[in-house]
Scaffold this motif. Structure first.
Motif, PDB file in Angstrom:
ATOM      1  N   THR A  32      -4.074   4.809   0.654  1.00  0.00           N
ATOM      2  CA  THR A  32      -3.301   5.253  -0.468  1.00  0.00           C
ATOM      3  C   THR A  32      -3.500   6.813  -0.548  1.00  0.00           C
ATOM      4  O   THR A  32      -2.526   7.851  -0.895  1.00  0.00           O
ATOM      5  CB  THR A  32      -3.806   4.567  -1.661  1.00  0.00           C
ATOM      6  N   GLY A  75      -6.332  -8.856   5.479  1.00  0.00           N
ATOM      7  CA  GLY A  75      -5.268  -7.893   5.181  1.00  0.00           C
ATOM      8  C   GLY A  75      -5.756  -7.132   3.845  1.00  0.00           C
ATOM      9  O   GLY A  75      -5.143  -6.042   3.547  1.00  0.00           O
ATOM     10  N   ASP A 119       3.202   4.154   7.287  1.00  0.00           N
ATOM     11  CA  ASP A 119       2.055   3.516   6.705  1.00  0.00           C
ATOM     12  C   ASP A 119       1.529   2.372   7.714  1.00  0.00           C
ATOM     13  O   ASP A 119       2.088   1.390   7.844  1.00  0.00           O
ATOM     14  CB  ASP A 119       2.530   2.804   5.348  1.00  0.00           C
TER      15      ASP A 119
HETATM   16  C1  LIG Z   1       0.861  -1.904   4.015  1.00  0.00           C
HETATM   17  C2  LIG Z   1      -0.144  -1.476   3.001  1.00  0.00           C
HETATM   18  N1  LIG Z   1      -0.131  -0.179   2.602  1.00  0.00           N
HETATM   19  C3  LIG Z   1      -1.294   0.382   2.020  1.00  0.00           C
HETATM   20  C4  LIG Z   1      -1.975  -0.327   1.627  1.00  0.00           C
HETATM   21  C5  LIG Z   1      -3.250   0.637   0.654  1.00  0.00           C
HETATM   22  O1  LIG Z   1      -4.392   0.504   1.616  1.00  0.00           O
HETATM   23  P1  LIG Z   1      -5.753   1.173   0.566  1.00  0.00           P
HETATM   24  O2  LIG Z   1      -6.273  -0.037  -0.290  1.00  0.00           O
HETATM   25  O3  LIG Z   1      -6.596   1.505   2.040  1.00  0.00           O
HETATM   26  O4  LIG Z   1      -5.352   2.232   0.039  1.00  0.00           O
HETATM   27  C6  LIG Z   1      -2.306  -1.721   1.789  1.00  0.00           C
HETATM   28  C7  LIG Z   1      -3.593  -2.549   1.221  1.00  0.00           C
HETATM   29  O5  LIG Z   1      -3.305  -3.390   1.171  1.00  0.00           O
HETATM   30  C8  LIG Z   1      -1.392  -2.157   2.652  1.00  0.00           C
HETATM   31  O6  LIG Z   1      -1.306  -3.302   2.876  1.00  0.00           O
END
Ligand SMILES: Cc1ncc(COP(=O)(O)O)c(C=O)c1O
Length: 399
Positions: A85, A21, A189
């Motif tokens: 993000t 995850g 997301d």
């Molecule tokens: C549901 C969710 N959204 C966004 C993110 C952010 O992802 P990233 O680390 O690729 O920016 C995560 C990361 O854990 C996530 O679990």
């Protein structure tokens, strides 16, 4: 499963990786593709006309086509980012001019901070309302509550496709339908969704979806923002500089079309080439096989954790949820649980999982939890070792 496990060089009999995850480990073919790039044609893209540069550009753009085909999108709608993000921040930046004072932005309490903060900041800056949709007692998005919040002044609805703490999957088509009824833009997301379930952007009907490539077997530093072509056509990029303009004069500049418009500067060429290979890996394994294996294993994990005294699991029993379970062990801080498990070769994550509002809403002790997240290469033996490990941790702490 042995076959699949052998495709991941980071795995061995000593290692139990239960943190997909956070980021997935990478299959050998992805690592080989990255290595091939750096060893054999390590040039920049969209610049030179010599053979290395041509090959790098060809594979970089081929990866875009593969991603587009995977999610049923058009190539110009696929923007490479460094993570989910960045994609969500870019979506908020593009939608910024459409949000004004007195408007409303809706998120849900399930959101990761990456899909919470860009919208909270935008709402604060514009004097818009920031409205947080609730969940049911079981942990699913409360659709009735969401509908009540959908006032005519709602401009953006930003919702996760799968919770990174509870694993629950909101009824995405209904969310989109409700939002579109009031003319709001829908941003999804997909960070925790793409590694487990097939995404069809056309069928979903949202306006933006952001993904992490690195959670879907691709190298670190890769992400994808999908956006509708008609919005991307005139959107404002987050970064300006090289490779994203048509022409620059002393008195101004003309922006290039999407996707180049949104990819200023030198991109993560090796990472994106690896992402293309990760797409091939996903297609070869198949979402059906992944879903079936992970559903069975999540059920096994859920039941196995139930046998441990003093262990509280969060979220509903595994149905319509992805393959992760967050929990706490009474009397032991989640960081201690994770640290001791780590000493036994069992890797799980602990903390607020970038979802502080959700932990607070659920009243979770310490505002933190331990999370075990599964992927295609995990086995029932991995789960058995986790359970045995937690029992040992309880003994160490005398609980
Ligand atoms: C549901 C969710 N959204 C966004 C993110 C952010 O992802 P990233 O680390 O690729 O920016 C995560 C990361 O854990 C996530 O679990």
């Amino acid at each position: 499963m042995r076959d699949i496990r052998s495709e991941f060089p980071a795995l061995s009999d000593e290692v139990v990786y239960l943190d997909s995850g956070a980021t997935s480990i990478k299959p050998r073919r992805v690592l080989d593709a990255v290595r091939d790039y750096y060893e054999n044609f390590p040039a920049n893209v969209h610049r030179g006309g010599y053979p290395w540069a041509n090959r790098a550009t060809e594979l970089y753009e081929r990866a875009r086509k593969k991603v587009a085909s995977l999610i049923n999108a058009e190539s110009e709608e696929v923007i490479f980012t460094k993570n989910a993000t960045e994609g969500l921040n870019l979506a908020a930046h593009i939608l910024d001019p459409l949000v004004g004072e007195g408007d409303r932005i809706i998120v849900s309490i399930l959101e990761h901070h990456a899909n919470f903060l860009p919208w909270m900041r935008l709402a604060r800056r514009k004097g818009a309302e920031f409205s947080i949709a609730r969940i049911t007692a079981e942990g699913y998005l409360d659709l009735e509550d969401l509908e009540r919040r959908m006032t005519p002044n709602t401009k953006v609805v930003a919702i996760t496709m799968a919770s990174n703490v509870l694993g629950t999957i909101p009824p995405l088509r209904e969310v989109v339908k409700l939002a579109r009824r009031v003319g709001a833009y829908v941003v999804l997301d997909g960070a925790q969704y793409l590694p487990h379930r097939r995404v069809d952007v056309k069928a979903l009907g949202a306006h933006f979806i952001s993904f992490s490539g690195h959670k879907a077997f691709a190298p670190m530093g890769t992400g994808i923002l999908w956006g509708r072509a008609e919005i991307l056509r005139d959107g404002s990029p987050l970064l300006v500089g090289g490779s994203m303009i048509r022409h620059v004069r002393e008195d101004g500049y003309d922006l290039a079309d999407s996707p180049n418009r949104y990819e200023a500067g030198t991109p993560n060429v090796g990472g994106v080439i690896g992402l293309g290979e990760a797409v091939d890996f996903i297609l070869e394994v198949g979402y059906e096989r992944m879903a079936e294996h992970e559903a069975r294993l999540t059920e096994y994990l859920w039941e196995a954790l139930a046998d441990i005294p003093g262990l509280e699991r969060y979220g509903p029993p595994p149905k319509d949820r992805t393959s992760l379970v967050a929990f706490n062990v009474a009397g032991v801080h989640p960081h201690d649980v994770a640290w001791y498990l780590g000493e036994m070769g069992i890797m799980v994550r602990s903390g607020g999982h970038c979802a502080h509002p959700l932990h607070a809403h659920l009243g979770i002790p310490y505002g933190q939890s331990v999370r075990a997240s599964l992927s295609i290469f995990n086995t029932t033996e991995d789960v058995d070792r986790l359970v045995e490990g937690i029992r040992k941790v309880r003994k160490v702490f005398g609980v």
